[in-house]
Design an enzyme around this catalytic site. Structure first.
Site, PDB file in Angstrom:
ATOM      1  N   ASP A 193     -36.852 -54.643 -11.455  1.00  0.00           N
ATOM      2  CA  ASP A 193     -36.823 -55.733 -12.404  1.00  0.00           C
ATOM      3  C   ASP A 193     -37.435 -56.994 -11.799  1.00  0.00           C
ATOM      4  O   ASP A 193     -37.949 -57.035 -10.516  1.00  0.00           O
ATOM      5  CB  ASP A 193     -35.443 -55.679 -12.874  1.00  0.00           C
ATOM      6  CG  ASP A 193     -35.552 -56.360 -14.415  1.00  0.00           C
ATOM      7  OD1 ASP A 193     -35.781 -57.204 -14.819  1.00  0.00           O
ATOM      8  OD2 ASP A 193     -34.977 -55.332 -15.055  1.00  0.00           O
ATOM      9  N   HIS A 233     -33.027 -61.445 -15.762  1.00  0.00           N
ATOM     10  CA  HIS A 233     -33.440 -60.329 -16.500  1.00  0.00           C
ATOM     11  C   HIS A 233     -32.611 -58.963 -15.836  1.00  0.00           C
ATOM     12  O   HIS A 233     -31.872 -57.959 -16.667  1.00  0.00           O
ATOM     13  CB  HIS A 233     -34.932 -59.771 -16.729  1.00  0.00           C
ATOM     14  CG  HIS A 233     -34.930 -58.914 -17.840  1.00  0.00           C
ATOM     15  ND1 HIS A 233     -35.393 -57.593 -17.208  1.00  0.00           N
ATOM     16  CD2 HIS A 233     -35.155 -59.045 -19.114  1.00  0.00           C
ATOM     17  CE1 HIS A 233     -35.764 -56.997 -18.585  1.00  0.00           C
ATOM     18  NE2 HIS A 233     -35.581 -57.699 -19.336  1.00  0.00           N
ATOM     19  N   SER A 411     -35.683 -53.363 -23.060  1.00  0.00           N
ATOM     20  CA  SER A 411     -34.914 -53.506 -21.772  1.00  0.00           C
ATOM     21  C   SER A 411     -33.552 -52.817 -21.458  1.00  0.00           C
ATOM     22  O   SER A 411     -33.097 -52.465 -20.726  1.00  0.00           O
ATOM     23  CB  SER A 411     -35.076 -54.846 -21.349  1.00  0.00           C
ATOM     24  OG  SER A 411     -36.176 -55.143 -20.814  1.00  0.00           O
TER      25      SER A 411
END
Length: 555
Positions: A193, A233, A411
């Site tokens: 990520d 994220h 995601s």
């Protein structure tokens, strides 16, 4: 005349000034080009005279990685060998700064000036450049595939306190998986990520650190081991797998172990990030990772000349796609986000989710309907993509400030399925990665009629196999079952004068028990206690022209 002479003098002076300016610009531009450093992925000719050997994989693979391959009968190939160190030394001697090397592509990521690159490309073992250009470093476009919101939730009491994450858990049958005792224990998940900001501080991930289940971290953007101070994220994606916030959020494999890898620079979109993805996948392989979860995707870049087209989403063009395919061939289950382009001009899936061997994950809402932002398929060569779907609209996640919140994006659907894959593999430890992928596809809600939005549909941990005739009174209990308790088969419609053949097989098709019951059992049969490993099994019962098939779960 004086006026004309003055004008002529000015014109001459201007011409000289312009000429001097041009000379200045050319000189400084040339100087700039000779000193500017760019990034290149250099392809090498071979691995001849390498000190490494496929017969000694312990030189470059961890014991866990070797065991994963051996268990699945996957050979160590020449492509697994590290780059020849002699070639690396010669690249450095030519003036290149070596960042990373790639075993699988036999390539080296270097930083070099134009002059250095001229020398590099003259080396006899250099065959060319990936993309035939520099992997430049422009401005942001967005390789991350999720967008968090800040909605805070209260508590909802459930049987195991899933709270507001109940829907995304039960949608995948993960509540049954947890109830059967499979929470990811012993499975190593690699998360690729853009950063895991504060993951080492938030309370919902505290057990990961208290129990020392973060086995390794690396930042391929900055070339350092710390991953906790950059983009957030990855923290939210990790929470969907690993969080334990009682009454609010439980991850799908909250007892798994993890390797956290930062491959994405959230401030830009550049092809060097695809190279980072390659290096991250190789790192995961060598560390012995079982499941990769990656919520990153690539279609367009800050430099439009590097953009992909839909035709490139063919499973073999993009650098990260080729890396993902190889990763799947080393015995890892690779789970990748489809992308969030469903409602914009691009519409289609992104790389590396187009790789044939990976699970490309679409997004649905809480009722299982396709989320309009979720990228669609098929792959450019006509293959079914996406593969599966999970909740990606209103997904319950964790934020880097410690709050439990909701977010939208493929995601967040992706790590949910990655955790499901981890628990499913834990329950079915004899399966190979390829068999796990196929079993999850077959468990999808629309496995018989896949489409371009959800592929094979929403997978489920314990969805039974369909019977081969209209349903009649037929029960096998208990299910799940444990050691020491016999199974009872209640099938009231069988002919009391007919024999009954029972077969129990694992998901690879290997028969683990079979028996012929003689006539006169009056529809109730008993299977003796069997010393079986935990996991799924398929029982087939045949009596005359009647046949039943059911999936059983051994705790």
């Amino acid at each position: 005349m004086a006026s004309d002479k003055s004008t002529a003098s000015l014109t001459t002076a201007s011409s000289k000034a312009i000429l001097l300016l041009v000379v200045f610009l050319l000189t400084h531009t040339l100087s700039f080009s000779q000193t500017t450093t760019r990034t290149y992925l250099v392809r090498l000719r071979d691995k001849v005279s390498s000190p490494y050997s496929v017969s000694r994989p312990e030189q470059f693979l961890s014991q866990r990685s070797i065991q994963r391959r051996q268990k699945q009968n996957i050979a160590v190939l020449e492509r697994d060998l590290p780059v020849n160190p002699a070639y690396v030394t010669q690249l450095q001697q030519a003036g290149a700064k070596v960042r990373f090397t790639s075993r699988w592509l036999n390539a080296v990521l270097i930083e070099a000036t134009d002059a250095t690159m001229t020398a590099v490309q003259r080396l006899p073992f250099v065959t060319g450049l990936e993309f035939n250009r520099a992997l430049s470093r422009p401005v942001r476009s967005g390789g991350r595939l999720g967008a968090e919101t800040d909605t805070k939730f209260g508590q909802v009491q459930t049987a195991i306190n899933y709270g507001t994450s109940q829907t995304q858990i039960t949608q995948l049958g993960v509540d049954n998986m947890h109830a059967a005792g499979f929470r990811g224990e012993g499975i190593l998940i690699g998360v690729l990520d853009s950063g895991f900001m504060n993951a080492d501080e938030v309370s919902f991930l505290k057990p990961l650190f208290d129990e020392k289940r973060i086995l390794a971290t690396y930042d391929f953007v900055k070339k350092e081991t710390s991953v906790y101070e950059d983009d957030s994220h990855g923290t939210s994606c990790l929470a969907a797998i690993a969080a334990t916030a009682d009454g609010q959020l439980y991850g799908t494999a909250f007892k798994a172990s993890f390797v956290l890898l930062r491959t994405e620079d959230a401030d830009s979109e550049q092809q060097v990030e695809e190279a980072n993805w390659l290096f991250g996948a190789e790192y995961a392989d060598s560390a012995g990772v079982d499941v990769i979860s990656s919520s990153l995707g690539y279609t367009t870049f800050d430099d439009p000349s590097q953009n992909y087209t839909y035709a490139n989403m063919d499973g073999k063009t993009a650098l990260c796609t080729r890396a993902a395919q190889i990763a799947s061939e080393t015995g890892m289950v690779v789970v990748v986000a489809a992308g969030n382009e469903g409602s914009n001009a691009w519409r289609y899936i992104s790389a590396p989710s187009d790789a044939a061997g990976v699970l490309c994950i679409a997004a649905v809402n809480q009722t299982g309907q396709w989320a309009s932002f979720s990228s669609i398929g098929p792959a450019a060569d006509g293959r079914v993509k996406p593969d599966l779907a999970a909740r990606g609209q209103g997904t319950i996640i964790g934020n880097p400030d410690g709050r439990i919140a909701s977010g939208n994006g493929t995601s967040f659907a992706t790590p949910l399925v990655a955790g499901l894959a981890a628990g499913f593999w834990q329950a079915n430890s004899r399966l190979t990665a390829v068999q796990v992928v196929e079993a999850l596809r077959r468990s999808g809600t629309q496995a018989g009629a896949p489409d371009a939005q959800l592929g094979y549909g929403i997978p489920n941990f314990a969805r039974p196999l369909a019977t081969e005739e209209p349903m009649a009174p037929f029960v096998v209990f208990p299910n799940p079952f444990s050691d020491g308790e016999p199974l009872t088969i209640d099938w009231q419609t069988i002919n009391a004068n007919a024999s009954v053949d029972a077969t129990l097989a694992d998901l690879t098709g290997r028969t683990v028990w079979q028996y012929r019951y003689q006539p006169g059992k009056l529809g109730t049969l008993t299977v003796p206690s069997l010393n079986l490993s935990a996991g799924f099994y398929v029982m087939t019962i045949v009596s005359g022209d009647k046949r039943r098939v059911i999936k059983l779960l051994k705790r």
